[in-house]
Enzyme design. Sequence first.
Site, PDB file in Angstrom:
ATOM      1  N   GLU A 128     -27.115   8.780  52.102  1.00 52.00           N
ATOM      2  CA  GLU A 128     -27.129   9.871  53.065  1.00 52.00           C
ATOM      3  C   GLU A 128     -27.962  11.022  52.490  1.00 52.00           C
ATOM      4  O   GLU A 128     -27.802  11.344  51.323  1.00 52.00           O
ATOM      5  CB  GLU A 128     -25.712  10.369  53.368  1.00 52.00           C
ATOM      6  CG  GLU A 128     -25.719  11.391  54.499  1.00 52.00           C
ATOM      7  CD  GLU A 128     -24.313  11.861  54.903  1.00 52.00           C
ATOM      8  OE1 GLU A 128     -23.333  11.498  54.236  1.00 52.00           O
ATOM      9  OE2 GLU A 128     -24.237  12.599  55.885  1.00 52.00           O
ATOM     10  N   ALA A 269     -18.838  13.958  47.180  1.00 48.94           N
ATOM     11  CA  ALA A 269     -18.497  12.548  47.328  1.00 48.94           C
ATOM     12  C   ALA A 269     -19.175  12.002  48.574  1.00 48.94           C
ATOM     13  O   ALA A 269     -19.694  12.760  49.393  1.00 48.94           O
ATOM     14  CB  ALA A 269     -16.993  12.374  47.447  1.00 48.94           C
ATOM     15  N   GLU A 271     -18.964   8.858  51.716  1.00 51.36           N
ATOM     16  CA  GLU A 271     -18.033   7.978  52.427  1.00 51.36           C
ATOM     17  C   GLU A 271     -18.571   6.585  52.716  1.00 51.36           C
ATOM     18  O   GLU A 271     -18.169   5.959  53.707  1.00 51.36           O
ATOM     19  CB  GLU A 271     -17.650   8.655  53.752  1.00 51.36           C
ATOM     20  CG  GLU A 271     -18.781   8.742  54.803  1.00 51.36           C
ATOM     21  CD  GLU A 271     -19.570  10.051  54.804  1.00 51.36           C
ATOM     22  OE1 GLU A 271     -19.576  10.757  53.783  1.00 51.36           O
ATOM     23  OE2 GLU A 271     -20.187  10.351  55.837  1.00 51.36           O
ATOM     24  N   GLU A 305     -13.143  11.930  52.526  1.00 52.18           N
ATOM     25  CA  GLU A 305     -13.987  10.726  52.550  1.00 52.18           C
ATOM     26  C   GLU A 305     -13.265   9.583  53.241  1.00 52.18           C
ATOM     27  O   GLU A 305     -13.854   8.822  54.001  1.00 52.18           O
ATOM     28  CB  GLU A 305     -14.406  10.311  51.132  1.00 52.18           C
ATOM     29  CG  GLU A 305     -15.104  11.401  50.323  1.00 52.18           C
ATOM     30  CD  GLU A 305     -16.248  12.095  51.047  1.00 52.18           C
ATOM     31  OE1 GLU A 305     -16.924  11.448  51.862  1.00 52.18           O
ATOM     32  OE2 GLU A 305     -16.454  13.306  50.798  1.00 52.18           O
TER      33      GLU A 305
HETATM   34  N1  PHE Z   1     -21.216  12.917  53.629  1.00 50.80           N
HETATM   35  C1  PHE Z   1     -20.691  13.484  52.424  1.00 50.80           C
HETATM   36  C2  PHE Z   1     -19.392  14.149  52.793  1.00 50.80           C
HETATM   37  O1  PHE Z   1     -19.254  14.996  53.541  1.00 50.80           O
HETATM   38  C3  PHE Z   1     -21.536  14.508  51.783  1.00 50.80           C
HETATM   39  C4  PHE Z   1     -22.824  14.026  51.230  1.00 50.80           C
HETATM   40  C5  PHE Z   1     -23.994  14.280  51.905  1.00 50.80           C
HETATM   41  C6  PHE Z   1     -22.867  13.339  50.065  1.00 50.80           C
HETATM   42  C7  PHE Z   1     -25.206  13.866  51.409  1.00 50.80           C
HETATM   43  C8  PHE Z   1     -24.067  12.929  49.541  1.00 50.80           C
HETATM   44  C9  PHE Z   1     -25.239  13.196  50.227  1.00 50.80           C
HETATM   45  O2  PHE Z   1     -18.390  13.897  52.397  1.00 50.80           O
HETATM   46 ZN    ZN Z   2     -18.008  14.642  54.981  1.00 56.04          ZN
END
Ligand code: PHE
Ligand code: ZN
Length: 890
Positions: A128, A269, A271, A305
């Site tokens: 992500e 973190a 997910e 997460e």
């Molecule tokens: N999606 C993750 C969260 O909110 C955050 C995240 C974004 C981690 C981009 C890594 C890179 O928990």
């Molecule tokens: Zn998140």
Amino acid sequence: MISHSETLTQYRRDYRPPAFLVPRVEMIFDLDARATEVTSALYFERNPRQEICCRKLILNGEAQTLLEVTLNGTLLSPAQYHLTDKELHIPNVGERGVLVVKTRHAPADNTELEGLYLSSGIFCTQCEAEGFRRITYFPDRPDMLSRFTVTIRGDRKILPVMLSNGNLRAQGKLDDERHFATWEDPFPKPCYLFALVAGDLDVLHDQFVTCSGRRVDLEIYSTKENIPSCAYAMDALKRAMRWDEQRYSREYDLNRFMIFCADDFNMGAMENKGLNIFNSALVLADPKTATDDDYHAIESVIAHEYFHNWTGNRITCRDWFQLSLKEGLTVFRDQQFSSEMGTEASERIQMVDFLRRRQFPEDAGPTAHPVRPDEYREINNFYTTTVYEKGAEVIRMQHTLLGEEKFQRGMALYFERHDGQAVTCDDFIQAMQDASGVDLTQFKRWYEQAGTPEVGVCADYHADTREYVLTLTQRTPPTPGQPEKKDLVIPVGFALLDRDGKRVPLQQAASQWDEKSAAQESVTLILREKEQRFTFRHVPPGVVPSLLRDGSAPVRLLFDYRKEELRHLARYDSDPVNRWDAMQRCFTGELVALAQAAKEEKPFALSEDFLTLYAALLRDDRSDPMLRALALSCPDLAALVDDYAPFECNAFIEAQRFLLKTLADRLQNDLQTVFGQQRACISALPYAPTTEQRAHRRLAAHALSVCCANDDASSLALADDLYWRADNMTDAIVALTAIRDSGSALRADLYTDFARRWRDHPLVLDKWFSLEATRDGDDVLARVKTLTEHPAFTLKNPNRVRALLGAFALRNFPAFHRNDGSGYRLIAYYVDVLDASNPHSATMLLNAFRSWQKWDVAQRNHAFMALQELRQKERSPEAGELLDKMLANV
Ligand code: PHE
Ligand code: ZN
């Protein structure tokens, strides 16, 4: 560094469904630190939903070497495809087919920590938002849902454990040295949820039986020595799983849930489906190394997460403009969870405080953007407190407007309607509206408009008719790109307190609020227009309004409270958030008056009324010690900048020092007594991170650090004693914090001991780095420079960077804002250096400059020069976008 100048702006309105779908992907990883080979087979087909017929298959891809492209079994020559530094185009692919792409990588050289990289020798991934394109060529967008099968091959000794999403399908020996594991994820997912982990890992096992009786294996992976410290995270995970079943009827859907904890990780973190990857700071905990706050953060992030499995993974985002669809909602859910695990009031206060300290400044600055942005250059810059925390407040307001029962109906409809889809914030609101019958058309503007709305309040009491007339107005200030704003729907929690602090029953003059809150002692007024009037009958004289109760909307409340009214609220309001807020306003009032005196070179004096109030709250042992600690904490100067721009940094710094020192001088006995009492409440108990113990420790910590502010020997002795007796990290950190700014020799002893004791424990040393970096005093800048040479410090690790440089830039107001600009230059230097290796770390630091245009002239000039100089060079897209915004209109 790649050339970024051509980075394009993406617009939300440009969304088009993809021309091709890739329902199935098969990947093979041959892992090697310097030469990993990735082979992906993309089973693609034309998207029936996309009318425009494009024959070209366009894949994203960067930061890897393309080795081979095979289409339907035929190896393509370079003339048969088109390759740029960002994309791979395959012309004339027909209706469907299989494209096999083979690429090579050097994970050991990946310092950005996006894509496939090594963390302490362990292979792991972060995809992500757009990291998957650094692993293979792929249509890297969240609405591309694919079933993944992943085979990992690697050395049996170096990589005994090899993990990916979903279920383990097969594993075995390849030859004497190598083995393989094949994973299959039955759920179609966007590639940003892909994950791979491989290394010499141990595991903590547990099991969870779901509400329908299915057994789920729970596994937390880390290196052997860390396994005992994973127990708390495991318990938190089980609590989160149970809670999501009970509160949202959400059951876990795979037979295995894995967590890997990485030492090197940009964020908190991630997910990834069935295989969450965590920053090790948010997993590892035992009483000796983790503080109360660490435990709290671990529980909340583990829950966050986990909750993404439904709000994010099963239902994901159509495009990255919809990021808050999953983040705002999941933050809201983790906040609810934390409130139920702990104390609702103190959890809520901390959320409101965080929002005002961190999100309001963002909304008032050059990077202000709506919860659902309309454009971005670099999506990595949009993982913001606006998308997350303001997004959560926008969900919370829907909860307020609908009530729990209808809100849950809306959630149920959302899950039912959109399971397995990639959707938009509009889809979410539509489900809420359809299930509840509540019209949310106007409410939607909360997703569209940036900026913190201001709610003005005017209160008139008519003694003759005993009517109380409240006039509420709203205005959202202009933000970059949004000069005009429309009226929002703003729920305003409201009560009237009489002279004894009791709530006056509210009787409406006409039906002005929804029925459920009518005839109550507190109501929610719904402000929809620019100006609205609310009249209450049979109101006794001398009442004090309590507004925006429970932080009912993410707005600035403009009401000219008289000082005695604030003191009244601070003591008697039945709403803990407003009691806290009133006390914070009292603090701010003192700071502002002192800063004014500093500016005019007049003598300083703290008001006696304030001292009396502070003492009364301190001694008020009927109320929760956590609430007292929160109310008694002096506001952050950084949070005041917007309200008092141009912000006289030095005057406020002096004001704050004087305020704390005066509290220490005048209330030494009380503070020491409260410290002793609070410690006594827990002294017989073994350390546990329970809500109750935490509250006592927190108030004790507050009292101790305030009474150490005047460097009095008897107070310092308390800190010294606490440190040497400490059998847990919380007490040690409390002592170190209290003594941090002291000139006494005790300080050096404690700090030296601590650094020596923990020299081999990076997560604990981070606490020490932060304490050193947030010290007061002229030598702190030199000290921070020296510490960058410390053997345990490295710019490669985001936690280290945050602990030392982040703490200095974002939490040491006096040092960062030094008049000679040396604080800015130090940070700008590291922004420059880090931008070449890890733009995420660079922008974390760069954000410290965000409000620079509101600083005092000396500060502004130095900041401007530092920022200008940074912009002279070729920058990463992240830093480039941020710099351009910060330097726009100057
Ligand atoms: N999606 C993750 C969260 O909110 C955050 C995240 C974004 C981690 C981009 C890594 C890179 O928990
Ligand atoms: Zn998140």
